[in-house]
Motif scaffolding. Structure first.
Motif, PDB file in Angstrom:
ATOM      1  N   GLY A 123      10.310  -1.138   0.188  1.00  0.00           N
ATOM      2  CA  GLY A 123      10.861  -1.295   1.284  1.00  0.00           C
ATOM      3  C   GLY A 123      12.522  -1.599   1.078  1.00  0.00           C
ATOM      4  O   GLY A 123      13.122  -1.695   2.290  1.00  0.00           O
ATOM      5  N   MET A 168      10.615   2.598   9.881  1.00  0.00           N
ATOM      6  CA  MET A 168      10.324   3.033   8.257  1.00  0.00           C
ATOM      7  C   MET A 168       9.692   4.365   8.253  1.00  0.00           C
ATOM      8  O   MET A 168       8.779   4.632   8.974  1.00  0.00           O
ATOM      9  CB  MET A 168       9.352   2.043   7.630  1.00  0.00           C
ATOM     10  N   HIS A 221       8.027   0.011   3.618  1.00  0.00           N
ATOM     11  CA  HIS A 221       7.435  -1.201   2.873  1.00  0.00           C
ATOM     12  C   HIS A 221       5.909  -0.794   3.053  1.00  0.00           C
ATOM     13  O   HIS A 221       5.354  -1.359   3.913  1.00  0.00           O
ATOM     14  CB  HIS A 221       7.982  -2.305   3.174  1.00  0.00           C
TER      15      HIS A 221
END
Length: 354
Positions: free
Chosen positions: A179, A214, A324
């Motif tokens: 991450g 993400m 992550h």
């Protein structure tokens, strides 16, 4: 007679003419194969046109006359002789003496996708994880590692000194990303974003409530990402995101989103993005399900020369949106997989493209 009409105010189109009727629709693309089927139904008296398996235009009333001349490919008969000569390639010509039903049309038009790469992410040597068939590998960046499960040499319930080791997502290992800087990438583009393609991946978040978006998959265009698939924690959705244009700093558009947070537990989710150049649509799938599609913003002229990225995306002048979590079973195809085939993605074998 099936041919391509010259450009009009709305652009060029395919056309089927028979018995005083003309049905037009679908946009020809230079250098691209197109499956065409012109149909006359004597029961209804209607003429129809299918382009790449989809009905286009408006069915028209037709009154065909008996044709005594030879069947022609690449030219049409006019009052002054042959005209409208075809410039290009023609293949797989079929003539039916009956009505071809819609399901048959779709099957005739279907082009079986070709597997471009399958990365099981079960091992890595010197920071390189191989492709199953010896193709281009994925290179692991700092903060990326291969996680291997237990060898089953001990059973926690029977041995108090045995520590439980969670199994990998699929198979014997998976990619683990921190991450912060972890990613995996191919040295070049894996799919041609100007043509039909399919990408599939298995992903599991490490956090139940991530602090920022993400990215799971992305592939760079000339100035920005051609597309990216990411998790947006503020809405608890997986998103397919594309820039409005291939320019540095171009605004991004979320063209599809599906709810489905995993809370950092379980066997993860199976994500897929499918672009069908024949219909100019792009879809995001979550565990075989899709609830949205959008008109594609990936025209054939848009370059996509950057490497496929696993776990990061372009942000400003650098990289960001680091994932992550865990990633497994990355698969890439030239061509658009059908809905039934999507269900087979994310396992340690390739889906049956029947």
């Amino acid at each position: 007679m099936i041919h391509a009409l010259p450009p009009r105010s709305s652009g060029p189109a395919w056309s089927f003419a028979i018995g005083g009727a003309r049905v037009s629709g679908g946009a020809p693309e230079t250098g691209e194969w197109t499956h065409l089927l012109g149909l006359y139904d004597a029961e209804t008296g209607k003429a129809l046109l299918y382009v790449n398996g989809h009905e286009v235009g408006t069915a028209a009333e037709a009154t065909p006359a008996e044709a005594a001349g030879a069947f022609q490919i690449g030219r049409a008969r006019g009052a002054a002789g042959y005209r409208d000569r075809w410039h290009g390639d023609v293949g797989d010509v079929q003539v039916h003496d009956r009505v071809v039903v819609p399901d048959e049309v779709a099957e005739l038009a279907y082009r079986k996708p070709k597997l471009l790469g399958h990365w099981s992410l079960e091992n890595a040597t010197d920071g390189v994880s191989p492709e199953q068939s010896g193709g281009a590998p994925l290179r692991l960046g700092t903060g990326a590692s291969i996680y291997r499960g237990s060898d089953d040499s001990c059973i926690p319930d029977l041995d108090p000194d045995c520590t439980y080791v969670p199994p990998p997502l699929v198979g014997e290992g998976h990619l683990r990303l921190d991450g912060e800087s972890g990613y995996a990438a191919a040295d070049g583009p894996v799919v041609d974003t100007g043509d039909s393609f399919t990408l599939g991946v298995v992903v599991r978040l490490a956090d139940s409530d991530p602090a920022h978006p993400m990215t799971v998959l992305s592939q760079a265009g000339e100035h920005t990402d051609a597309f990216k698939v990411r998790y947006e924690p503020s809405t608890h959705t997986w998103q397919l995101v594309m820039p409005v244009k291939d320019e540095a700093g171009a605004p991004e558009k979320v063209v599809s989103r599906i709810e489905g947070a995993d809370g950092g537990e379980g066997q993860g989710h199976r994500l897929a993005v499918v672009y069908d150049d024949a219909t100019d649509t792009i879809k995001l799938y979550l565990d075989g399900y899709t609830d949205a599609q959008a008109t594609a913003t990936l025209p054939a002229g848009r370059p996509s020369n950057g490497g496929l990225q696993i776990g990061r995306a372009q942000v400003g002048d650098g990289w960001g949106e680091y994932l992550h979590g865990d990633v497994d079973e990355v698969q890439a195809y030239a061509g658009a997989l059908r809905d039934d085939d999507i269900l087979g993605l994310g396992w340690d074998t390739d889906p049956c493209l029947c």
